[in-house]
Design an enzyme around this catalytic site. Structure first.
Site, PDB file in Angstrom:
ATOM      1  CB  SER A  77      -0.949   0.010   1.198  1.00 22.88           C
ATOM      2  OG  SER A  77      -0.225  -0.123   2.404  1.00 22.88           O
ATOM      3  CG  ASP A  93      -1.882   5.803   7.844  1.00 25.17           C
ATOM      4  OD1 ASP A  93      -0.698   5.501   8.137  1.00 25.17           O
ATOM      5  OD2 ASP A  93      -2.388   5.527   6.743  1.00 25.17           O
ATOM      6  CG  HIS A 136      -0.365   4.300   4.234  1.00 22.70           C
ATOM      7  ND1 HIS A 136      -0.908   3.617   5.287  1.00 22.70           N
ATOM      8  CD2 HIS A 136      -0.028   3.382   3.317  1.00 22.70           C
ATOM      9  CE1 HIS A 136      -0.906   2.327   5.017  1.00 22.70           C
ATOM     10  NE2 HIS A 136      -0.378   2.146   3.825  1.00 22.70           N
TER      11      HIS A 136
END
Ligand SMILES: *[C@@H]1O[C@H](CO)[C@@H](O)[C@H](O)[C@H]1NC(C)=O
Ligand SMILES: *[C@@H]1O[C@H](CO)[C@@H](O)[C@H](O)[C@H]1NC(C)=O
Ligand SMILES: *[C@@H]1O[C@H](CO)[C@@H](O)[C@H](O)[C@H]1NC(C)=O
Ligand SMILES: *[C@@H]1O[C@H](CO)[C@@H](O)[C@H](O)[C@H]1NC(C)=O
Ligand SMILES: *[C@@H]1O[C@H](CO)[C@@H](O)[C@H](O)[C@H]1NC(C)=O
Ligand SMILES: *[C@@H]1O[C@H](CO)[C@@H](O)[C@H](O)[C@H]1NC(C)=O
Ligand SMILES: *[C@@H]1O[C@H](CO)[C@@H](O)[C@H](O)[C@H]1NC(C)=O
Ligand SMILES: *[C@@H]1O[C@H](CO)[C@@H](O)[C@H](O)[C@H]1NC(C)=O
Ligand SMILES: *[C@@H]1O[C@H](CO)[C@@H](O)[C@H](O)[C@H]1NC(C)=O
Length: 529
Positions: free
Chosen positions: A250, A501, A504
């Site tokens: 990802s 998060d 990312h």
């Protein structure tokens, strides 16, 4: 169950984001699903973060010992409970079973782990939550600053530290692109949430309401040259009749979407292929006949998800990782491709069984399942995989392009783990020392890169590059979504504390620089000079 079906937060996104603007409502109606997905996605971080705060393991034996201590509860960090209460015999709750079968989560005490995430926490009480889970012993991270007076930016320019002199030889003569610092940059970002349609909901910090924008105004300044911003028009011209492919997880997708955002300012490509599970995507820039694709392959090597057996005969699906066999999910699709970017990292921290030449080498996070006769940690298998990746990529049938390995991407949870108040609240670059685990993965990549290029012929050497982003990403703890992975996370105070998060990257954001560096590192391959 196939690897492609392994549950992750991206599956959730696929489930709920199909109708733009409804993700918040849908996420809440899928609360349990989201919780499980979050657990799945973030467990590597729990493990990773735990490493970061302990002595550097420099051999897989030490990794093994570390996990042994973790299992026995002999480590003392606050998140140990989430893992050490692990009980392989825990019955998945009804409704979770389909997901949990395929994850490392069967062993996590679902009740306690779930409570951490779904209990209704007043956002104002983040501080309280953090004080319940103080920082880990021996760590000395400076307090992140969310508010306060403007920084004196000249005083916080961060040097890229450590491990320089490691770039490949294809950079501009005399300039080490990774040796440098982040300097203030008044220019606006090259795209916004309004001008790019490829930003995934969880990384759309602007749309989700992140209040500060200072993190958008820094550029990477190498010591001896400038790193130009990608010139989308020139790049597309140069890539006429050519193609470029990404393979990875990802974070690879995060960078791929950044590149699409940058290039689509010139022309919006046709979305010509979207795998049923949304993990493989192909886009064609028609005017330029330039094809850009991404294939989901989190380990890059061949993986089978197969059941393992616990002492009580209960089974669980665990990745069986063939460290010497490249994943056909991407190798079968790169015939004729000109540029290939590969990357793999955090997925290796999960439970797994490793095989070489079809023979079992041993496992990682064994805890007594029957097939794992020997705990070997993930470092040696990871090294072998990187070795094969670089070497074998030279002889994939039909592929004569240039392969670029993107180095390990660090995360930036501070003040706790992902589930215990860990955040990434910084608004300016700097501050976070490189963690032992990051360093470890990074060194393996560098050593194997040197090893392969050291033995390769001149022409082969030209075909393998390193996209070395670890150091420059390390000092951009301000570039992650944090709570702004959710739309307006503080809008409703009654809602639970949003998930954070810190792995990312916001789009736009510092990950755009990776693409500037990508193009610069491939200047000869792209522009022929
Ligand atoms: C782990 O949980 C036990 C009981 O639930 C508690 O007494 C202990 O303090 C916890 N340990 C840590 C490190 O949080
Ligand atoms: C943490 O940092 C402070 C201030 O920089 C220093 O005085 C202290 O010795 C450090 N503690 C550790 C454990 O390194
Ligand atoms: C900012 O920091 C630099 C370096 O520490 C210092 O020389 C300068 O005087 C500071 N400027 C202000 C306005 O505080
Ligand atoms: C890095 O390069 C500089 C000059 O190019 C050299 O003096 C130094 O010894 C090198 N460091 C390492 C660790 O190779
Ligand atoms: C972009 O974000 C801003 C808030 O920063 C918001 O007002 C706007 O509607 C967003 N646009 C799109 C297309 O999401
Ligand atoms: C691209 O391919 C077409 C068709 O094969 C050809 O006519 C054209 O000259 C090519 N352009 C470049 C820049 O190679
Ligand atoms: C597009 O590029 C491919 C090579 O990538 C070439 O085979 C094909 O002929 C080109 N098509 C056109 C219409 O230029
Ligand atoms: C597990 O299965 C084996 C063989 O089928 C059997 O001998 C053993 O008693 C079982 N163990 C448990 C705990 O059920
Ligand atoms: C690469 O690694 C192999 C196996 O460890 C070793 O035998 C070889 O000498 C290394 N080559 C270089 C150039 O480092």
């Amino acid at each position: 169950m196939g690897r492609g079906q392994q549950m992750s937060i991206w599956d959730i996104e696929r489930t709920v984001v199909s109708t733009p603007g409804t993700e918040t409502r849908n996420i809440y109606s899928h609360r349990r699903l989201v919780v499980v997905a979050i657990l799945t996605t973030f467990v590597p971080f729990v493990i990773a973060s735990s490493y970061l705060y302990y002595t550097t393991p420099d051999a897989s034996t030490e990794a093994m010992l570390f996990f042994q201590r973790l299992k026995e509860g002999k480590t003392t960090s606050s998140f140990v409970n989430a893992t050490s209460q692990s009980n392989p015999q825990v019955e998945p709750k009804n409704g979770d079973s389909e997901i949990s079968k395929d994850t490392n989560q069967a062993e996590v005490d679902r009740d306690s782990a779930e409570d951490v995430i779904v209990e209704d926490v007043d956002p104002k009480d983040v501080a309280t939550l953090e004080s319940k889970n103080p920082t880990f012993p021996g760590v000395n991270v400076s307090e992140p600053h969310l508010e306060g007076p403007e920084e004196n930016i000249t005083s916080i320019l961060m040097e890229g530290h450590g491990l320089t002199n490691t770039t490949n030889s294809n950079n501009r003569v005399g300039c080490d692109l990774i040796k440098g610092s982040w300097v203030p940059d008044p220019r606006p970002p090259q795209y916004t949430n309004s001008s790019c349609r490829y930003i995934q909901g969880h990384q759309n910090c602007m749309k989700n309401g992140r209040p500060d924008t200072g993190f958008l105004h820094w550029k990477w300044q190498p010591e001896k040259c400038d790193l130009p911003r990608i010139d989308a028009q020139a790049f597309l011209n140069a890539m006429r009749n050519k193609s470029m492919t990404f393979a990875g997880d990802s974070i690879a997708r995060n960078q791929f979407q950044s590149l699409l955002c940058l290039l689509s300012q010139v022309e919006v490509p046709d979305h010509t292929y979207n795998a049923p599970d949304d993990r493989d995507n192909v886009h064609v820039f028609r005017t330029y006949n330039f094809t850009i694709a991404i294939y989901w392959s989190p380990y890059l090597v061949h993986v089978e998800d197969k059941d393992i057996t616990w002492p009580d005969n209960k089974t669980q699906s665990v990745a069986h990782i063939h460290v010497d066999k490249l994943d056909r999910a991407w190798t079968d699709r790169i015939s004729g491709v000109d540029i290939l970017q590969v990357s793999t990292g955090q997925w290796w921290f999960k439970r797994g069984l490793f095989l070489q030449g079809g023979q079992v080498l041993g496992g990682h996070i064994c805890d007594g399942w029957k097939e794992c006769e020997k705990e070997i940690g993930f470092a040696d298998p990871y090294r072998t995989a990187i070795h094969h990746l670089l070497k074998d990529s030279l002889s994939i049938p039909g592929y004569t392009g240039t392969t670029i390995l993107r180095t390990f991407a660090p995360d930036h949870f501070e003040g706790g783990a992902w589930d215990s108040g860990g955040r990434c609240k910084r608004t300016t670059p700097g501050g976070v020392p490189i963690g032992p685990l990051t360093n470890w993965m990074y060194e393996i990549q560098q050593e194997e890169f040197k090893n392969i290029t050291g033995e390769a012929s001149e022409s082969e050497k030209q075909r393998i590059r390193l996209l070395d982003i670890t150091n420059l990403a390390q000092i951009r703890a301000d570039g992650h979504p944090d709570v702004y992975m959710k739309f307006q996370p503080f809008a409703n105070e009654k809602k639970q504390l949003p998930q954070k998060d810190c792995l990312h990257w916001c789009l736009p954001g510092p990950i755009d620089t990776w693409n500037d560096l990508l193009v610069e590192s491939l200047r000869d391959a792209v522009f022929g000079s």
